[in-house]
Design an enzyme around this catalytic site. Structure first.
Site, PDB file in Angstrom:
ATOM      1  N   ASP A  67       0.811  -1.221   0.000  1.00  0.00           N
ATOM      2  CA  ASP A  67       0.000   0.000   0.000  1.00  0.00           C
ATOM      3  C   ASP A  67       0.842   1.268   0.000  1.00  0.00           C
ATOM      4  O   ASP A  67       2.055   1.232   0.200  1.00  0.00           O
ATOM      5  CB  ASP A  67      -0.979   0.002   1.192  1.00  0.00           C
ATOM      6  CG  ASP A  67      -0.358  -0.562   2.470  1.00  0.00           C
ATOM      7  OD1 ASP A  67       0.890  -0.562   2.592  1.00  0.00           O
ATOM      8  OD2 ASP A  67      -1.109  -0.993   3.354  1.00  0.00           O
ATOM      9  N   ASN A 136      -7.779  -3.991  14.298  1.00  0.00           N
ATOM     10  CA  ASN A 136      -9.151  -4.345  13.904  1.00  0.00           C
ATOM     11  C   ASN A 136      -9.151  -5.477  12.872  1.00  0.00           C
ATOM     12  O   ASN A 136     -10.173  -5.755  12.266  1.00  0.00           O
ATOM     13  CB  ASN A 136      -9.872  -3.116  13.334  1.00  0.00           C
ATOM     14  CG  ASN A 136      -9.180  -2.545  12.095  1.00  0.00           C
ATOM     15  OD1 ASN A 136      -8.183  -3.096  11.614  1.00  0.00           O
ATOM     16  ND2 ASN A 136      -9.705  -1.441  11.576  1.00  0.00           N
ATOM     17  N   HIS A 138      -7.327  -5.561  10.093  1.00  0.00           N
ATOM     18  CA  HIS A 138      -7.055  -5.200   8.695  1.00  0.00           C
ATOM     19  C   HIS A 138      -5.754  -5.835   8.207  1.00  0.00           C
ATOM     20  O   HIS A 138      -4.834  -6.083   8.982  1.00  0.00           O
ATOM     21  CB  HIS A 138      -7.097  -3.680   8.461  1.00  0.00           C
ATOM     22  CG  HIS A 138      -5.964  -2.895   9.020  1.00  0.00           C
ATOM     23  ND1 HIS A 138      -6.132  -1.666   9.628  1.00  0.00           N
ATOM     24  CD2 HIS A 138      -4.626  -3.115   9.064  1.00  0.00           C
ATOM     25  CE1 HIS A 138      -4.961  -1.185   9.999  1.00  0.00           C
ATOM     26  NE2 HIS A 138      -4.035  -2.039   9.673  1.00  0.00           N
ATOM     27  N   GLU A 143      -9.879  -2.531   5.459  1.00  0.00           N
ATOM     28  CA  GLU A 143     -10.541  -2.421   6.761  1.00  0.00           C
ATOM     29  C   GLU A 143     -11.728  -3.392   6.824  1.00  0.00           C
ATOM     30  O   GLU A 143     -12.163  -3.917   5.804  1.00  0.00           O
ATOM     31  CB  GLU A 143     -11.041  -0.980   6.950  1.00  0.00           C
ATOM     32  CG  GLU A 143      -9.957   0.093   6.868  1.00  0.00           C
ATOM     33  CD  GLU A 143      -9.004   0.113   8.066  1.00  0.00           C
ATOM     34  OE1 GLU A 143      -9.067  -0.768   8.940  1.00  0.00           O
ATOM     35  OE2 GLU A 143      -8.173   1.048   8.109  1.00  0.00           O
TER      36      GLU A 143
HETATM   37  C1  F6R Z   1       1.433  -1.952   6.189  1.00  0.00           C
HETATM   38  C2  F6R Z   1       0.042  -2.379   6.258  1.00  0.00           C
HETATM   39  C3  F6R Z   1      -0.721  -2.532   7.542  1.00  0.00           C
HETATM   40  C4  F6R Z   1       0.109  -2.949   8.746  1.00  0.00           C
HETATM   41  C5  F6R Z   1      -0.763  -3.049  10.000  1.00  0.00           C
HETATM   42  C6  F6R Z   1       0.063  -3.373  11.244  1.00  0.00           C
HETATM   43  O1  F6R Z   1       1.899  -1.879   4.860  1.00  0.00           O
HETATM   44  O2  F6R Z   1      -0.509  -2.595   5.234  1.00  0.00           O
HETATM   45  O3  F6R Z   1      -1.770  -3.439   7.338  1.00  0.00           O
HETATM   46  O4  F6R Z   1       0.722  -4.170   8.484  1.00  0.00           O
HETATM   47  O5  F6R Z   1      -1.433  -1.849  10.207  1.00  0.00           O
HETATM   48  O6  F6R Z   1       0.922  -2.313  11.510  1.00  0.00           O
HETATM   49  P1  F6R Z   1       2.041  -2.382  12.642  1.00  0.00           P
HETATM   50  O7  F6R Z   1       3.062  -3.375  12.162  1.00  0.00           O
HETATM   51  O8  F6R Z   1       2.632  -1.010  12.712  1.00  0.00           O
HETATM   52  O9  F6R Z   1       1.373  -2.830  13.889  1.00  0.00           O
END
Ligand code: F6R
Length: 242
Positions: A67, A136, A138, A143
């Protein structure tokens, strides 16, 4: 889903790095799907260390990131482009032209999404996709409620996701409102998936994920339908699992 329990974050990073290094050694032309966020940072550090010590080469590897924010210049320090350069790309022998992230500054964002899907297809698909998990549930920026059939698309970021990412910006209002993300179906097309979860704040979502019921309310639960997923989680992240 195969679950590997690690004792702590360092151990988790070691297991994840070993899997990626094995993949690259076995297939020097591997297509790696990469993630940003804090969870993979330890893994990236170990890949860099291994590259320096053992000369594992990424010269023929292609990378596609999950992303990118919409509307941030790619050299903005909080852009995922800049994040990946700083934490991995600049420190290994990956070729600039083999680095791929969605372009959040494209004039026609829908066209950019189609182009990104086509790119992944032209590369022959993703061999190994690294994922983190949001509190959550994701994956990528998909989401809760995102259809499992989704391809790369533009999303509006939820207030909680914007808050979680605010630390990378000067002020919370600077966090972009939109992003481009691989869709859930895009992620599911990967030949192998590695999901990392660390820390007690991931314990509730890991408990839900390990309960095995599949629902679009918990995007990561779709991974139960994939035949080659490894979850590496540390003790804190598993502390709510029975
Ligand atoms: C990152 C992404 C997100 C993260 C998720 C966890 O490219 O797509 O889905 O993997 O938000 O983030 P952290 O590792 O910071 O807890």
């Amino acid at each position: 889903i195969r679950l590997i329990r690690s004792k702590d974050y360092d151990h988790l990073s070691q297991i994840a790095a070993k899997k990626i290094i094995e993949q690259v050694k076995h297939n020097p032309h591997a297509v790696l799907g990469l993630a940003t966020g804090s969870t993979p940072l330890g893994t990236y550090r170990l890949l860099i260390e291994d590259h320096q010590k053992n000369e594992t080469s990424y010269y023929h590897v292609q990378t596609v990131n999950l992303d990118e924010y919409v509307g941030l210049p790619s050299d903005h320090p909080a852009s995922f482009h800049a994040f990946m350069k700083k934490n991995l790309f600049n420190l290994i022998d990956l070729k600039e032209e083999n680095i791929h992230l969605p372009n959040g500054n494209a004039k026609d964002l829908d066209h950019e999404c189609e182009k990104y899907e086509k790119l992944i297809e032209d590369l022959g698909g993703i061999d190994l996709q690294l994922l983190g998990i949001g509190r959550n549930g994701h994956i990528g920026f998909n989401e809760p409620g995102t259809p499992f059939s989704s391809k790369t698309h533009v999303v509006q970021l939820s207030p909680s996701t914007r808050r979680a990412n605010a630390c990378f910006f000067q002020s919370p209002s600077e966090v972009p409102e939109n992003a481009i993300t691989m869709g859930i179906n895009t992620i599911m097309q990967s030949r192998e998936i590695l999901l990392l979860a660390s820390g007690v704040e991931k314990a509730p979502v890991m408990r839900q994920l390990m309960e095995k019921s599949i629902s679009i309310d918990l995007p990561a639960s779709v991974l139960h339908r994939h035949s080659n997923v490894t979850v590496i989680a540390d003790e804190e992240a598993l502390s709510s699992c029975g």
